[in-house]
Design a protein around this motif. Structure first.
Motif, PDB file in Angstrom:
ATOM      1  N   GLY A  15       0.817  -1.220   0.000  1.00 31.92           N
ATOM      2  CA  GLY A  15       0.000   0.000   0.000  1.00 31.92           C
ATOM      3  C   GLY A  15       0.844   1.260   0.000  1.00 31.92           C
ATOM      4  O   GLY A  15       2.073   1.237  -0.112  1.00 31.92           O
ATOM      5  N   PHE A  16       0.143   2.364   0.148  1.00 31.27           N
ATOM      6  CA  PHE A  16       0.737   3.712   0.069  1.00 31.27           C
ATOM      7  C   PHE A  16       1.857   3.902   1.101  1.00 31.27           C
ATOM      8  O   PHE A  16       3.033   4.053   0.755  1.00 31.27           O
ATOM      9  N   LEU A  17       1.520   3.878   2.383  1.00 31.47           N
ATOM     10  CA  LEU A  17       2.516   4.077   3.428  1.00 31.47           C
ATOM     11  C   LEU A  17       3.512   2.918   3.468  1.00 31.47           C
ATOM     12  O   LEU A  17       4.721   3.127   3.590  1.00 31.47           O
ATOM     13  N   ASP A  36       0.936  -9.225   2.111  1.00 30.90           N
ATOM     14  CA  ASP A  36      -0.227  -8.414   1.709  1.00 30.90           C
ATOM     15  C   ASP A  36      -1.195  -9.322   0.956  1.00 30.90           C
ATOM     16  O   ASP A  36      -0.825 -10.414   0.499  1.00 30.90           O
ATOM     17  N   ASP A  50      -3.682 -13.126   4.147  1.00 33.62           N
ATOM     18  CA  ASP A  50      -4.650 -12.255   4.817  1.00 33.62           C
ATOM     19  C   ASP A  50      -4.330 -12.302   6.308  1.00 33.62           C
ATOM     20  O   ASP A  50      -4.202 -13.408   6.870  1.00 33.62           O
ATOM     21  N   ILE A  51      -4.234 -11.154   6.960  1.00 34.61           N
ATOM     22  CA  ILE A  51      -3.841 -11.187   8.377  1.00 34.61           C
ATOM     23  C   ILE A  51      -4.895 -11.816   9.267  1.00 34.61           C
ATOM     24  O   ILE A  51      -4.611 -12.156  10.410  1.00 34.61           O
ATOM     25  N   VAL A  72       1.056  -2.204   8.847  1.00 34.95           N
ATOM     26  CA  VAL A  72       0.325  -1.009   8.391  1.00 34.95           C
ATOM     27  C   VAL A  72      -0.971  -1.392   7.673  1.00 34.95           C
ATOM     28  O   VAL A  72      -1.661  -0.521   7.147  1.00 34.95           O
ATOM     29  N   SER A  74      -4.703  -2.271   6.587  1.00 32.45           N
ATOM     30  CA  SER A  74      -6.071  -1.935   7.008  1.00 32.45           C
ATOM     31  C   SER A  74      -6.923  -1.780   5.760  1.00 32.45           C
ATOM     32  O   SER A  74      -6.420  -1.343   4.731  1.00 32.45           O
ATOM     33  N   THR A 111       0.572   0.626  12.888  1.00 36.52           N
ATOM     34  CA  THR A 111       0.049   1.932  12.462  1.00 36.52           C
ATOM     35  C   THR A 111      -1.384   2.056  12.917  1.00 36.52           C
ATOM     36  O   THR A 111      -2.278   1.391  12.382  1.00 36.52           O
ATOM     37  N   SER A 112      -1.583   2.897  13.926  1.00 35.90           N
ATOM     38  CA  SER A 112      -2.947   3.185  14.359  1.00 35.90           C
ATOM     39  C   SER A 112      -3.429   4.406  13.580  1.00 35.90           C
ATOM     40  O   SER A 112      -3.087   4.571  12.402  1.00 35.90           O
ATOM     41  N   TYR A 140     -14.550   2.213  11.351  1.00 38.08           N
ATOM     42  CA  TYR A 140     -13.110   2.210  11.031  1.00 38.08           C
ATOM     43  C   TYR A 140     -12.307   2.642  12.267  1.00 38.08           C
ATOM     44  O   TYR A 140     -11.402   1.937  12.714  1.00 38.08           O
ATOM     45  N   LYS A 144      -9.726   0.556  14.660  1.00 38.68           N
ATOM     46  CA  LYS A 144      -8.320   0.942  14.827  1.00 38.68           C
ATOM     47  C   LYS A 144      -7.998   1.076  16.327  1.00 38.68           C
ATOM     48  O   LYS A 144      -6.923   0.679  16.775  1.00 38.68           O
ATOM     49  N   PRO A 167      -0.752   8.335  13.081  1.00 33.36           N
ATOM     50  CA  PRO A 167      -0.703   9.446  12.117  1.00 33.36           C
ATOM     51  C   PRO A 167      -2.086  10.053  11.928  1.00 33.36           C
ATOM     52  O   PRO A 167      -3.104   9.382  12.125  1.00 33.36           O
ATOM     53  N   ALA A 168      -2.121  11.324  11.541  1.00 29.01           N
ATOM     54  CA  ALA A 168      -3.397  11.944  11.133  1.00 29.01           C
ATOM     55  C   ALA A 168      -3.505  11.756   9.619  1.00 29.01           C
ATOM     56  O   ALA A 168      -3.362  10.633   9.139  1.00 29.01           O
ATOM     57  N   ILE A 170      -2.318  11.535   5.851  1.00 28.14           N
ATOM     58  CA  ILE A 170      -1.019  11.302   5.207  1.00 28.14           C
ATOM     59  C   ILE A 170      -1.141  11.712   3.746  1.00 28.14           C
ATOM     60  O   ILE A 170      -2.107  11.339   3.070  1.00 28.14           O
ATOM     61  N   HIS A 176      -3.788   7.265  -2.720  1.00 32.31           N
ATOM     62  CA  HIS A 176      -4.919   6.981  -3.600  1.00 32.31           C
ATOM     63  C   HIS A 176      -6.239   7.296  -2.926  1.00 32.31           C
ATOM     64  O   HIS A 176      -7.297   6.957  -3.437  1.00 32.31           O
TER      65      HIS A 176
HETATM   66  P1  NAD Z   1      -3.424   1.459   1.784  1.00 34.11           P
HETATM   67  O1  NAD Z   1      -4.823   1.043   1.500  1.00 34.11           O
HETATM   68  O2  NAD Z   1      -2.678   2.161   0.705  1.00 34.11           O
HETATM   69  O3  NAD Z   1      -2.555   0.220   2.246  1.00 34.11           O
HETATM   70  C1  NAD Z   1      -3.069  -0.799   3.077  1.00 34.11           C
HETATM   71  C2  NAD Z   1      -2.520  -2.134   2.595  1.00 34.11           C
HETATM   72  O4  NAD Z   1      -3.035  -3.144   3.471  1.00 34.11           O
HETATM   73  C3  NAD Z   1      -2.967  -2.489   1.169  1.00 34.11           C
HETATM   74  O5  NAD Z   1      -1.861  -2.854   0.371  1.00 34.11           O
HETATM   75  C4  NAD Z   1      -3.916  -3.667   1.374  1.00 34.11           C
HETATM   76  O6  NAD Z   1      -3.909  -4.599   0.307  1.00 34.11           O
HETATM   77  C5  NAD Z   1      -3.370  -4.270   2.665  1.00 34.11           C
HETATM   78  N1  NAD Z   1      -4.368  -5.078   3.364  1.00 34.11           N
HETATM   79  C6  NAD Z   1      -5.670  -4.754   3.601  1.00 34.11           C
HETATM   80  N2  NAD Z   1      -6.296  -5.752   4.230  1.00 34.11           N
HETATM   81  C7  NAD Z   1      -5.370  -6.737   4.410  1.00 34.11           C
HETATM   82  C8  NAD Z   1      -5.422  -8.028   4.995  1.00 34.11           C
HETATM   83  N3  NAD Z   1      -6.558  -8.519   5.511  1.00 34.11           N
HETATM   84  N4  NAD Z   1      -4.280  -8.761   5.020  1.00 34.11           N
HETATM   85  C9  NAD Z   1      -3.130  -8.285   4.479  1.00 34.11           C
HETATM   86  N5  NAD Z   1      -3.037  -7.076   3.896  1.00 34.11           N
HETATM   87  C10 NAD Z   1      -4.140  -6.305   3.860  1.00 34.11           C
HETATM   88  O7  NAD Z   1      -3.499   2.359   3.118  1.00 34.11           O
HETATM   89  P2  NAD Z   1      -2.474   3.469   3.640  1.00 34.11           P
HETATM   90  O8  NAD Z   1      -3.045   4.796   3.312  1.00 34.11           O
HETATM   91  O9  NAD Z   1      -1.089   3.122   3.212  1.00 34.11           O
HETATM   92  O10 NAD Z   1      -2.630   3.274   5.208  1.00 34.11           O
HETATM   93  C11 NAD Z   1      -1.686   2.495   5.928  1.00 34.11           C
HETATM   94  C12 NAD Z   1      -2.060   2.490   7.394  1.00 34.11           C
HETATM   95  O11 NAD Z   1      -2.072   3.818   7.905  1.00 34.11           O
HETATM   96  C13 NAD Z   1      -3.450   1.921   7.684  1.00 34.11           C
HETATM   97  O12 NAD Z   1      -3.357   1.113   8.840  1.00 34.11           O
HETATM   98  C14 NAD Z   1      -4.306   3.129   7.970  1.00 34.11           C
HETATM   99  O13 NAD Z   1      -5.349   2.832   8.873  1.00 34.11           O
HETATM  100  C15 NAD Z   1      -3.289   4.060   8.588  1.00 34.11           C
HETATM  101  N6  NAD Z   1      -3.592   5.485   8.407  1.00 34.11           N
HETATM  102  C16 NAD Z   1      -3.664   6.011   7.154  1.00 34.11           C
HETATM  103  C17 NAD Z   1      -3.923   7.370   6.998  1.00 34.11           C
HETATM  104  C18 NAD Z   1      -3.982   8.006   5.631  1.00 34.11           C
HETATM  105  O14 NAD Z   1      -4.242   9.237   5.550  1.00 34.11           O
HETATM  106  N7  NAD Z   1      -3.722   7.273   4.546  1.00 34.11           N
HETATM  107  C19 NAD Z   1      -4.109   8.179   8.131  1.00 34.11           C
HETATM  108  C20 NAD Z   1      -4.014   7.596   9.404  1.00 34.11           C
HETATM  109  C21 NAD Z   1      -3.751   6.239   9.540  1.00 34.11           C
END
Ligand code: NAD
Length: 242
Positions: A15-17, A36, A50-51, A72, A74, A111-112, A140, A144, A167-168, A170, A176
């Motif tokens: 994913g993104f982060l 993942d 899958d976790i 990370v 979710s 990552t909460s 959601y 978390k 994080p707040a 990101i 995406h």
């Molecule tokens: P993202 O959707 O880009 O990445 C999440 C990854 O988790 C994806 O690649 C997805 O395929 C994988 N995933 C989902 N369910 C799964 C499962 N059951 N088993 C294995 N993999 C699984 O999200 P992101 O924006 O990179 O967010 C990363 C973390 O940061 C998350 O925990 C999110 O709650 C937290 N967060 C994000 C933001 C934000 O602004 N993007 C803000 C605060 C917290």
């Protein structure tokens, strides 16, 4: 003798982060794999799973020789079916903890989200002592908060040290959700709506800084005794924090 380096598994690393965390670990020469449900990159060992399936996580941990998990994963915010949040963020996170303890992993960084303490009103100058609101904002954030609680509860148990980051918003390359959402509002011509009285504030952090915070958190997780409270620090050390 130098301490041996950790071997990292980034859960949600497609994913993104997660991808930025993988990049930063690769840049500093670390051993890193990804777990993942989808594979988007092919430059590091990948474990599909899958976790919510503990055994799938345990297999990846054993095969990769992981000593430090950065979790990370979710589902994205805003899904219509809230049941997936509990399944992945609470039950799945508990499965990650159990798999880590079973396989002798020493560190877990989770990552909460800042949303776990959001109650719909401005919250200013708070710290991690603020508990989640009695009535969660949504499924959601509720999931978390419970996932985070499970991670912190596991600290020091079964040889595992844990930490959670909140994080707040990101932003940055690979996002995406945020920009796509803002652009969708623009495309629908909804730009003349105003939410609140135009004094709303929200924290945003650049993704590479959030990723770096995860590396620092992982590096600091050790068996050393915890730092003393600020008031008990020697005066010359206190000035570093002012
Ligand atoms: P993202 O959707 O880009 O990445 C999440 C990854 O988790 C994806 O690649 C997805 O395929 C994988 N995933 C989902 N369910 C799964 C499962 N059951 N088993 C294995 N993999 C699984 O999200 P992101 O924006 O990179 O967010 C990363 C973390 O940061 C998350 O925990 C999110 O709650 C937290 N967060 C994000 C933001 C934000 O602004 N993007 C803000 C605060 C917290």
């Amino acid at each position: 003798m130098a301490a041996s380096k950790d071997v990292y598994l980034i859960i949600g690393g497609s994913g993104f982060l997660g991808r930025h965390i993988v990049n930063q670990l690769l840049e500093r020469g670390d051993n890193v794999s990804v777990f993942d449900i989808v594979q988007r990159y092919h430059d590091v060992p990948f474990y599909s799973g899958d976790i919510s399936e503990k055994d799938q996580v345990a297999v990846a941990l054993r095969k990769s020789g992981t000593t430090c998990i950065i979790h990370v994963a979710s589902p994205p915010h805003g899904l219509k079916d809230p049941s997936l949040y509990w399944k992945v963020n609470v039950d799945g996170t508990k499965a990650v903890i159990a798999a880590a303890q079973e396989t002798g992993v020493q560190k877990l960084v989770f990552t909460s989200s800042a949303g776990v303490v959001f109650n719909g009103s401005d919250i200013i100058d708070i710290d991690e002592r603020l508990p989640p609101p009695e009535k969660p904002m949504d499924a959601y954030n509720d999931s978390k908060a419970h996932g985070e609680a499970a991670v912190l509860e596991a600290n020091g148990k079964g040889g595992l040290l844990t930490v959670a980051l909140r994080p707040a918003g990101i932003f940055g390359p690979g996002d995406h959700q945020v920009m796509a959402g803002l652009y969708a509002v623009y495309e629908k011509g909804q730009t003349h709506f105003q939410i609140g009285d135009n004094t709303n504030i929200f924290d945003w952090t650049y993704v590479e800084n959030v990723a770096y915070a995860h590396l620092l958190a992982a590096d600091k997780l050790s068996l050393l005794p915890p730092a003393p409270p600020f008031d008990e620090l020697p005066e010359d050390e206190k000035k570093h924090y002012s």
